[in-house]
Design a protein around this motif. Structure first.
Motif, PDB file in Angstrom:
ATOM      1  N   GLU A   1       0.835  -1.208   0.000  1.00  0.00           N
ATOM      2  CA  GLU A   1       0.000   0.000   0.000  1.00  0.00           C
ATOM      3  C   GLU A   1       0.868   1.255   0.000  1.00  0.00           C
ATOM      4  N   MET A   2       1.912   1.242   0.816  1.00  0.00           N
ATOM      5  CA  MET A   2       2.807   2.402   0.859  1.00  0.00           C
ATOM      6  C   MET A   2       3.531   2.591  -0.465  1.00  0.00           C
ATOM      7  N   LEU A   3       3.980   1.504  -1.072  1.00  0.00           N
ATOM      8  CA  LEU A   3       4.681   1.607  -2.356  1.00  0.00           C
ATOM      9  C   LEU A   3       3.756   2.187  -3.420  1.00  0.00           C
ATOM     10  N   ALA A   4       2.493   1.777  -3.425  1.00  0.00           N
ATOM     11  CA  ALA A   4       1.536   2.312  -4.395  1.00  0.00           C
ATOM     12  C   ALA A   4       1.381   3.821  -4.232  1.00  0.00           C
ATOM     13  N   LEU A   5       1.346   4.301  -3.000  1.00  0.00           N
ATOM     14  CA  LEU A   5       1.226   5.740  -2.753  1.00  0.00           C
ATOM     15  C   LEU A   5       2.500   6.482  -3.155  1.00  0.00           C
ATOM     16  N   VAL A   6       3.640   5.870  -2.879  1.00  0.00           N
ATOM     17  CA  VAL A   6       4.910   6.477  -3.282  1.00  0.00           C
ATOM     18  C   VAL A   6       4.969   6.623  -4.795  1.00  0.00           C
ATOM     19  N   GLU A   7       4.596   5.567  -5.506  1.00  0.00           N
ATOM     20  CA  GLU A   7       4.657   5.590  -6.971  1.00  0.00           C
ATOM     21  C   GLU A   7       3.614   6.528  -7.573  1.00  0.00           C
ATOM     22  N   THR A   8       2.490   6.696  -6.891  1.00  0.00           N
ATOM     23  CA  THR A   8       1.409   7.528  -7.422  1.00  0.00           C
ATOM     24  C   THR A   8       1.594   9.006  -7.103  1.00  0.00           C
ATOM     25  N   PHE A   9       2.005   9.293  -5.854  1.00  0.00           N
ATOM     26  CA  PHE A   9       2.046  10.685  -5.399  1.00  0.00           C
ATOM     27  C   PHE A   9       3.456  11.202  -5.103  1.00  0.00           C
ATOM     28  N   GLY A  10       4.457  10.341  -5.263  1.00  0.00           N
ATOM     29  CA  GLY A  10       5.827  10.794  -5.083  1.00  0.00           C
ATOM     30  C   GLY A  10       6.252  11.006  -3.644  1.00  0.00           C
ATOM     31  N   TYR A  11       5.637  10.308  -2.712  1.00  0.00           N
ATOM     32  CA  TYR A  11       5.977  10.491  -1.308  1.00  0.00           C
ATOM     33  C   TYR A  11       7.374   9.982  -0.992  1.00  0.00           C
ATOM     34  N   GLY A  12       7.968  10.576   0.052  1.00  0.00           N
ATOM     35  CA  GLY A  12       9.262  10.136   0.560  1.00  0.00           C
ATOM     36  C   GLY A  12       9.112   9.551   1.956  1.00  0.00           C
ATOM     37  N   TRP A  13      10.238   9.214   2.560  1.00  0.00           N
ATOM     38  CA  TRP A  13      10.215   8.581   3.887  1.00  0.00           C
ATOM     39  C   TRP A  13       9.548   9.465   4.938  1.00  0.00           C
ATOM     40  N   SER A  14       9.772  10.764   4.874  1.00  0.00           N
ATOM     41  CA  SER A  14       9.177  11.661   5.869  1.00  0.00           C
ATOM     42  C   SER A  14       7.658  11.672   5.780  1.00  0.00           C
ATOM     43  N   ASP A  15       7.141  11.570   4.561  1.00  0.00           N
ATOM     44  CA  ASP A  15       5.688  11.494   4.385  1.00  0.00           C
ATOM     45  C   ASP A  15       5.149  10.199   4.988  1.00  0.00           C
ATOM     46  N   LEU A  16       5.823   9.094   4.706  1.00  0.00           N
ATOM     47  CA  LEU A  16       5.374   7.803   5.224  1.00  0.00           C
ATOM     48  C   LEU A  16       5.448   7.769   6.746  1.00  0.00           C
ATOM     49  N   GLU A  17       6.464   8.405   7.294  1.00  0.00           N
ATOM     50  CA  GLU A  17       6.556   8.504   8.748  1.00  0.00           C
ATOM     51  C   GLU A  17       5.371   9.305   9.299  1.00  0.00           C
ATOM     52  N   ARG A  18       5.016  10.396   8.624  1.00  0.00           N
ATOM     53  CA  ARG A  18       3.886  11.209   9.082  1.00  0.00           C
ATOM     54  C   ARG A  18       2.594  10.410   9.055  1.00  0.00           C
TER      55      ARG A  18
END
Length: 366
Positions: free
Chosen positions: A316-333
């Motif tokens: 799920e996190m990888l899909a969001l990273v690939e779709t919206f360009g999130y980084g580690w700080s976003d995932l931590e948030r």
């Protein structure tokens, strides 16, 4: 801590990241091999496939119909093999193992006890066997040097008439591993306000609850959940986007319900893969997660049903990273959002944030 900068975000590194999940259905996360073995043990002969890989593919393909009603039909098979003490215990135990293997450090797992009475178990017995499985799974994970906390939400089916009874059951087990209550099932025609007596009972007993709202039905479902029922969290809540107007320049104007949800920091239990499967969104690129995160709603990332979605928290996190360009700080948030929104007591939340989540992301951020 890394001296070479952030780790690349891949499925492998995401599995190392400490994760928290608030919205996961126990009967939606079984291992295909376990379904086959439990079906043989209890004499259930209606499975659509007879080997683990074929069964896995059947669940995934059936869940990708774009219909919430058909999506929910896949649960007939999983619930059928969760009618015995052995079945409930094993599924709960393996749920903990699977989450731990994916780097999850905190999980709230929900299920509907009323659906597990066909073999003669009582509601209390159903809950106890499940909690025993979670506890045994935690102990097994701890023996490998890892740490995970798994608690339970009891779900009432919104089309049935047992919500007050299930609310009382949740309160009865509140000190044994049950931390909250939920209603689930098809939204259309079954508004959350039909269950007001259950929500009033929970509120009177200071018990937290979430409501599936704004997934297959629109903004009125969310309005009822927060304004009339007093939901602490919203299951999915994707249709909150219907109360937000975005201008060509990106400026957003929030309606009254959207403002209320954001102002009150009401968490949104968002499940990207599941929302795509059930037709709640047309594509991941169109999922409101990105807009809601930008507007600082309290968004969280969740699996919903790992078997049907053929997914994990890392996926799920990888899909969001690939779709919206999130980084580690976003995932931590997003992970800290989930912990802040969890139904366990504040000291335990803080312990997991300070001792597992922040240090884990610090290593990955570099």
């Amino acid at each position: 801590m890394s001296l070479t900068g952030p780790s690349p975000i891949t499925l492998a590194t995401l599995r190392q990241a400490p994760k928290a999940v608030l919205h996961d259905h126990l009967d939606g996360g079984l291992r295909p091999a376990t379904i086959l073995e439990l079906a043989a043990a209890c004499g259930y002969d209606k499975l659509p496939a007879q080997d683990p890989e074929s069964l896995r593919k059947w669940f995934s393909e059936s869940a990708n119909s774009g219909s919430l009603v058909r999506y929910l039909e896949t649960f007939d098979h999983t619930v059928a093999v969760m009618q015995t003490p052995e079945g409930l215990h094993r599924v709960a135990y393996e749920c903990v193992e699977d989450f731990a293997d994916d780097g999850v450090v905190y999980a709230e797992v929900r299920f509907a006890p009323e659906q597990h009475l066909e073999a003669g178990l009582t509601l209390d017995e159903v809950v106890q066997h499940t909690l025993d499985g979670f506890a045994a799974g935690e102990k097994a994970v701890a023996a490998t040097g890892r740490r995970i906390r798994v608690v339970c939400l009891l779900t009432a089916m919104r089309h049935a008439a047992r919500s007050r009874e299930i609310a009382e059951l949740a309160v009865r087990f509140r000190d044994a591993g049950v931390v909250g209550f939920d209603i689930a099932g098809a939204e259309a025609g079954y508004p959350p306000s039909r269950h007001l007596d259950a929500f009033e009972y929970l509120s009177a007993n200071t018990m937290r609850f979430t409501i599936h709202a704004g997934e297959a039905f629109g903004l009125p479902s969310i309005h009822e959940a927060v304004a009339f029922c007093g939901a602490d969290r919203l299951g999915h809540g994707v249709r909150i986007i219907d109360d937000i107007e975005v201008a060509d320049d990106g400026d957003a104007t929030l309606g009254r319900v959207a403002n209320y949800v954001r102002d009150q920091r009401i968490p949104l239990e968002m499940c990207p893969t599941s929302n795509l499967q059930t037709g709640a969104v047309a594509s991941l690129a169109e999922h409101p997660f990105g807009q809601l995160a930008r507007l600082r709603f309290r968004v969280t990332v969740n699996t919903d049903n790992r078997l049907m979605g053929d997914t994990t928290m890392s996926n799920e996190m990888l899909a969001l990273v690939e779709t919206f360009g999130y980084g580690w700080s976003d995932l931590e948030r997003f992970t800290i959002n989930a912990m802040k929104s969890s139904f366990i007591h504040f000291p335990e939340r803080l312990d997991l944030i300070d001792n597992l989540i922040k240090p884990g992301y610090a290593v990955l951020i570099g």
